[in-house]
Design a protein around this motif. Structure first.
Motif, PDB file in Angstrom:
ATOM      1  N   SER A  88       0.838  -1.206   0.000  1.00  0.00           N
ATOM      2  CA  SER A  88       0.000   0.000   0.000  1.00  0.00           C
ATOM      3  C   SER A  88       0.871   1.253   0.000  1.00  0.00           C
ATOM      4  N   VAL A  89       1.962   1.220   0.796  1.00  0.00           N
ATOM      5  CA  VAL A  89       2.870   2.365   0.841  1.00  0.00           C
ATOM      6  C   VAL A  89       3.519   2.591  -0.517  1.00  0.00           C
ATOM      7  N   GLU A  90       3.924   1.528  -1.163  1.00  0.00           N
ATOM      8  CA  GLU A  90       4.540   1.651  -2.486  1.00  0.00           C
ATOM      9  C   GLU A  90       3.549   2.234  -3.490  1.00  0.00           C
ATOM     10  N   THR A  91       2.287   1.772  -3.411  1.00  0.00           N
ATOM     11  CA  THR A  91       1.251   2.296  -4.309  1.00  0.00           C
ATOM     12  C   THR A  91       1.020   3.780  -4.060  1.00  0.00           C
ATOM     13  N   LEU A  92       0.954   4.161  -2.769  1.00  0.00           N
ATOM     14  CA  LEU A  92       0.761   5.569  -2.418  1.00  0.00           C
ATOM     15  C   LEU A  92       1.933   6.415  -2.895  1.00  0.00           C
ATOM     16  N   LYS A  93       3.145   5.891  -2.733  1.00  0.00           N
ATOM     17  CA  LYS A  93       4.334   6.622  -3.177  1.00  0.00           C
ATOM     18  C   LYS A  93       4.288   6.859  -4.681  1.00  0.00           C
ATOM     19  N   THR A  94       3.892   5.825  -5.423  1.00  0.00           N
ATOM     20  CA  THR A  94       3.794   5.962  -6.880  1.00  0.00           C
ATOM     21  C   THR A  94       2.751   7.015  -7.256  1.00  0.00           C
ATOM     22  N   SER A  95       1.611   6.983  -6.558  1.00  0.00           N
ATOM     23  CA  SER A  95       0.554   7.958  -6.836  1.00  0.00           C
ATOM     24  C   SER A  95       1.025   9.379  -6.552  1.00  0.00           C
ATOM     25  N   MET A  96       1.742   9.571  -5.427  1.00  0.00           N
ATOM     26  CA  MET A  96       2.236  10.896  -5.088  1.00  0.00           C
ATOM     27  C   MET A  96       3.247  11.384  -6.120  1.00  0.00           C
ATOM     28  N   GLU A  97       4.098  10.483  -6.594  1.00  0.00           N
ATOM     29  CA  GLU A  97       5.078  10.868  -7.615  1.00  0.00           C
ATOM     30  C   GLU A  97       4.376  11.297  -8.899  1.00  0.00           C
ATOM     31  N   GLU A  98       3.308  10.589  -9.268  1.00  0.00           N
ATOM     32  CA  GLU A  98       2.554  10.956 -10.462  1.00  0.00           C
ATOM     33  C   GLU A  98       1.891  12.316 -10.299  1.00  0.00           C
ATOM     34  N   ILE A  99       1.336  12.568  -9.090  1.00  0.00           N
ATOM     35  CA  ILE A  99       0.685  13.851  -8.846  1.00  0.00           C
ATOM     36  C   ILE A  99       1.702  14.990  -8.898  1.00  0.00           C
ATOM     37  N   LEU A 100       2.877  14.785  -8.260  1.00  0.00           N
ATOM     38  CA  LEU A 100       3.915  15.810  -8.290  1.00  0.00           C
ATOM     39  C   LEU A 100       4.398  16.066  -9.716  1.00  0.00           C
ATOM     40  N   HIS A 101       4.492  14.998 -10.501  1.00  0.00           N
ATOM     41  CA  HIS A 101       4.910  15.147 -11.897  1.00  0.00           C
ATOM     42  C   HIS A 101       3.897  15.984 -12.677  1.00  0.00           C
ATOM     43  N   LYS A 102       2.605  15.722 -12.441  1.00  0.00           N
ATOM     44  CA  LYS A 102       1.565  16.496 -13.120  1.00  0.00           C
ATOM     45  C   LYS A 102       1.592  17.952 -12.693  1.00  0.00           C
ATOM     46  N   ILE A 103       1.823  18.181 -11.367  1.00  0.00           N
ATOM     47  CA  ILE A 103       1.886  19.560 -10.867  1.00  0.00           C
ATOM     48  C   ILE A 103       3.059  20.296 -11.507  1.00  0.00           C
ATOM     49  N   ASN A 104       4.217  19.615 -11.573  1.00  0.00           N
ATOM     50  CA  ASN A 104       5.386  20.246 -12.184  1.00  0.00           C
ATOM     51  C   ASN A 104       5.141  20.559 -13.653  1.00  0.00           C
ATOM     52  N   ASN A 105       4.500  19.624 -14.358  1.00  0.00           N
ATOM     53  CA  ASN A 105       4.190  19.861 -15.769  1.00  0.00           C
ATOM     54  C   ASN A 105       3.225  21.021 -15.927  1.00  0.00           C
ATOM     55  N   HIS A 106       2.220  21.067 -15.003  1.00  0.00           N
ATOM     56  CA  HIS A 106       1.240  22.157 -15.079  1.00  0.00           C
ATOM     57  C   HIS A 106       1.913  23.501 -14.822  1.00  0.00           C
ATOM     58  N   THR A 107       2.860  23.514 -13.841  1.00  0.00           N
ATOM     59  CA  THR A 107       3.580  24.759 -13.541  1.00  0.00           C
ATOM     60  C   THR A 107       4.410  25.196 -14.742  1.00  0.00           C
ATOM     61  N   CYS A 108       5.075  24.226 -15.370  1.00  0.00           N
ATOM     62  CA  CYS A 108       5.881  24.556 -16.552  1.00  0.00           C
ATOM     63  C   CYS A 108       5.002  25.077 -17.681  1.00  0.00           C
ATOM     64  N   ASP A 109       3.825  24.420 -17.867  1.00  0.00           N
ATOM     65  CA  ASP A 109       2.912  24.872 -18.920  1.00  0.00           C
ATOM     66  C   ASP A 109       2.414  26.282 -18.633  1.00  0.00           C
ATOM     67  N   SER A 110       2.118  26.557 -17.338  1.00  0.00           N
ATOM     68  CA  SER A 110       1.633  27.887 -16.971  1.00  0.00           C
ATOM     69  C   SER A 110       2.701  28.948 -17.242  1.00  0.00           C
TER      70      SER A 110
END
Length: 256
Positions: A88-110
């Motif tokens: 479960s921790v590994e799954t949560l870690k993967t999800s958080m990494e994906e969310i951070l990646h999307k946030i970084n991409n959104h910031t770059c796009d902005s």
């Protein structure tokens, strides 16, 4: 005969061991009529406590084995739960990494969109003689916006002009002054002329250059005052406190 002698000596030794517990007035001895049966019965009765002790010990060993088995089962269950938690921790870690990646991409796009808008604004400002932004109107040879509904202080008015794609206006000559004031009523309007940096040296906020045209009204405050921003009316210019609120005029270009 040898077998019989064996049982006889066993009986004799047992008789000597237990002889003292017998009554002193009684002289007893063991008469062996059937040595095998008699000695076997006696030995079994003598060993019976040992058998009972062995049985109890065996029960304890069995109970201990059951307890150990149950403990192993619990440990296996806990190990399974730990593995599930780790997954479960590994799954949560993967999800958080994906969310951070999307946030970084959104910031770059902005940031990219912001840079593109800035570049577009620079392009429009550099070609203002060809393209007029929607809120601006052609007055004379340049494009202006006249705010007639909302009053603001000088700093806020300049910010509003930038949001519209320009700056607070400067007047370049008498002809332009006449064309602009011909569109005004009797109100006062902020323009971009100011001496905020150095008293008496009036510059344009749009270009940072010295004001090309100053037509002061019939009344003006004396030098050395802290009225660092300039407003405009039909009668000419007047220096005023920058925190006062008036209507304002924006220009689209930043050349003057």
């Amino acid at each position: 005969m040898l077998k019989f002698g064996k049982y006889f000596w066993i009986a004799f030794l047992v008789s000597n061991l237990y002889g003292e517990s017998m009554s002193k007035d009684t002289c007893s001895f063991c008469v062996l009529k059937d040595a095998p049966s008699q000695c076997a019965t006696f030995c079994l009765s003598a060993l019976h406590p040992l058998f009972d002790h062995n049985t109890k010990y065996q029960h304890k060993m069995n109970n201990l084995a059951d307890t150990l088995s149950n403990s192993n089962a619990k440990l296996d269950k806990i190990e399974g739960q730990m593995q599930s938690l780790q997954n479960s921790v590994e799954t949560l870690k993967t999800s958080m990494e994906e969310i951070l990646h999307k946030i970084n991409n959104h910031t770059c796009d902005s940031r990219l969109e912001e840079n593109q808008l800035t570049d577009s604004h620079k392009t429009v400002s550099g070609t203002n003689d060809k393209i007029i932004l929607p809120v601006f109107k052609q007055i004379g040879s340049r494009s202006f916006y006249i705010e007639r509904r909302v009053t603001q202080d000088w700093t806020t008015a300049e910010k509003t002009c930038r949001q519209k794609g320009g700056h607070l206006a400067s007047i370049k000559n008498e002809e332009e002054f006449t064309a602009i004031t011909g569109k005004l009523d009797q109100s006062w309007y902020w323009i971009g002329i100011n001496d905020r940096e150095k008293e008496g040296e009036y510059v344009s906020v749009a270009s940072g250059k010295p004001a090309p045209f100053l037509k002061w009204g019939w009344f003006r405050y004396s030098n050395g005052n802290v009225r660092d921003c300039v407003r405009l009316s039909k009668n000419g210019l007047l220096d005023s406190f920058c925190n006062e609120t008036y209507f304002f005029i924006c220009q689209q270009d930043n050349e003057i």
